[in-house]
Design an enzyme around this catalytic site. Structure first.
Site, short mmCIF file in Angstrom:
data_model
loop_
_atom_site.label_atom_id
_atom_site.label_comp_id
_atom_site.label_asym_id
_atom_site.label_seq_id
_atom_site.Cartn_x
_atom_site.Cartn_y
_atom_site.Cartn_z
N HIS A 224 40.23 42.18 39.93
CA HIS A 224 39.76 41.11 40.81
C HIS A 224 40.63 41.10 42.06
O HIS A 224 40.38 41.85 43.00
CB HIS A 224 39.81 39.78 40.06
CG HIS A 224 39.20 38.62 40.80
ND1 HIS A 224 38.46 38.75 41.96
CD2 HIS A 224 39.24 37.29 40.54
CE1 HIS A 224 38.06 37.57 42.36
NE2 HIS A 224 38.52 36.65 41.52
N HIS A 263 30.51 47.19 44.20
CA HIS A 263 30.58 45.75 43.99
C HIS A 263 29.52 45.35 42.98
O HIS A 263 28.44 45.95 42.93
CB HIS A 263 30.37 44.99 45.31
CG HIS A 263 30.78 43.56 45.23
ND1 HIS A 263 29.93 42.57 44.79
CD2 HIS A 263 31.96 42.95 45.51
CE1 HIS A 263 30.57 41.42 44.83
NE2 HIS A 263 31.79 41.61 45.25
N ASP A 314 38.13 44.98 49.78
CA ASP A 314 39.50 45.39 49.49
C ASP A 314 39.91 46.65 50.23
O ASP A 314 41.09 46.85 50.52
CB ASP A 314 39.66 45.63 47.98
CG ASP A 314 39.36 44.40 47.17
OD1 ASP A 314 40.01 43.38 47.41
OD2 ASP A 314 38.46 44.46 46.31
#
Length: 377
Positions: A224, A263, A314
């Site tokens: 996460h 994702h 990210d």
């Protein structure tokens, strides 16, 4: 023994509640906060403080409302002395997210609204959390370096204040703008794992601090909040632009997971990556560290071509933060500095229309076992 409803591992595509806060449109690649497209907010020059207000109240603030709200946050950044003493007593090599998790829980003991569970009191608690979580992160980082925490400057924005409290000097205009954008982009993302944790805790009518402590503990996981730190560690391991493609090819051949791609919801480019890609390039050029962005470009193109996967939030936040001089172990705490805005919005929404969150599990164990007394086994 199957349950009444269809089981999906990881609750994928399972709708757990209704919410007005955030919409993640995976098919179109859109992220919407309370009706406002993330691109419109970022390109329009919104401040992180405006977005927090939007998430909590469902509307953008007027000029006077924004001034009051920004001041409320800025004047509450200072930590209770007891929490500072806790940070001073923590082992210097402690995990920053574990420290943040425990410090958030500790904060709840000293909140002047402790025990008051009205919506008004919980908004005040949320305001203090937004203000003080960055101070926890920066104070512990300075303490572990043998430095004293920097007293907050209430004249600074949330984005500028982080760098001032981390380094003792105000950031450049670009760094403030880029970090403000990163805070907005990470502010909320519907029912991600940490937000779900917060809502489950709030659903029991536990307090705001317990709910946020649950969220911080969930965010700590590398699947996460820790992904961008792992991206930067990968780039540092490669370290050479000319070797990036072959390194990734070998890693994929060896079934190694490449962090920063794909994702659960988005089936196209993560809209947050669109902005972070540009900021990573600009940050690298200003810092004279273009190789991290160049490597990222090479890796992104190869993974897209070979695996059909898009970069997520990210991937480019890693090289952007690194070019801005932020230590990699602070990447996940920075995520929390932003996401506290969304967590608290969801906790407030849960309180306003609460129902205990209690899903079912599909039982796959044995049935009809017969007990045998211990002396006969």
């Amino acid at each position: 023994m199957a349950a009444e409803t269809t089981f999906k591992a990881g609750l994928e595509d399972v709708v757990a509640n209704t919410s007005e806060i955030c919409f993640v449109d995976g098919k179109e690649g859109r992220l919407i906060y309370q009706g406002y497209d993330i691109h419109d907010l970022v390109n329009g020059g919104a401040s992180f403080e405006e977005v927090i207000f939007l998430l909590w109240h469902g509307k953008l603030p007027s000029k006077s409302e924004l001034e009051t709200f920004t001041k409320d946050i800025a004047t509450q950044r200072e930590l209770p002395e007891a929490v500072l003493n806790f940070l001073r007593g923590v082992p210097k090599d402690a995990n920053a997210m574990e420290v943040l998790r425990t410090a958030v829980s500790d904060l709840g003991l000293y909140d002047p609204d402790n025990g008051d569970e009205s919506i008004e009191a919980n908004i005040r608690k949320a305001t203090r959390l937004v203000a003080q979580i960055p101070t926890i992160v920066t104070s512990f980082e300075r303490i572990r370096q043998g430095l004293e925490p920097v007293q907050p400057d209430a004249s600074l924005s949330a984005a500028a204040s982080f760098f001032y409290q981390l380094r003792g000097e105000k950031p450049s205009e670009f760094v403030e703008r880029a970090f403000n954008t990163a805070l907005i982009l990470h502010a909320d993302h519907e029912l991600n794992a940490s937000t779900f944790s917060a809502r489950v805790t709030a659903g029991t009518l536990s307090d705001m601090y317990s709910a946020i402590t649950s969220a911080v503990g969930t965010l700590k996981g590398p699947l996460h909040g820790g992904a961008n730190e792992q991206v930067m560690k990968m780039l540092l391991e490669i370290d050479d632009e000319t070797k990036a493609q072959q390194w990734i090819a070998d890693a994929l051949a060896n079934k190694r997971k490449i962090m920063g791609f794909g994702h659960r919801v988005y089936r196209t480019e993560d809209p947050r990556a669109t902005h972070l890609r540009k900021l990573s390039k600009e940050a690298g050029e200003l810092a004279g560290q273009t190789k991290w962005y160049n490597m990222s470009q090479t890796i992104e193109a190869y993974v897209k071509e070979s695996k059909g996967l898009n970069a997520n939030v990210d991937f480019y936040s890693a090289s952007m933060y690194y070019a801005m001089g932020i230590p990699t172990h602070l990447y996940t705490p920075i995520f929390a500095i932003s996401r506290i805005s969304g967590w608290s919005a969801h906790v407030l929404e849960q309180y306003r229309n609460n129902r205990l969150i209690r899903p079912r599990a599909e039982y796959v164990g044995k049935v009809d076992q017969k007990y045998i007394p211990v002396n006969e086994r």
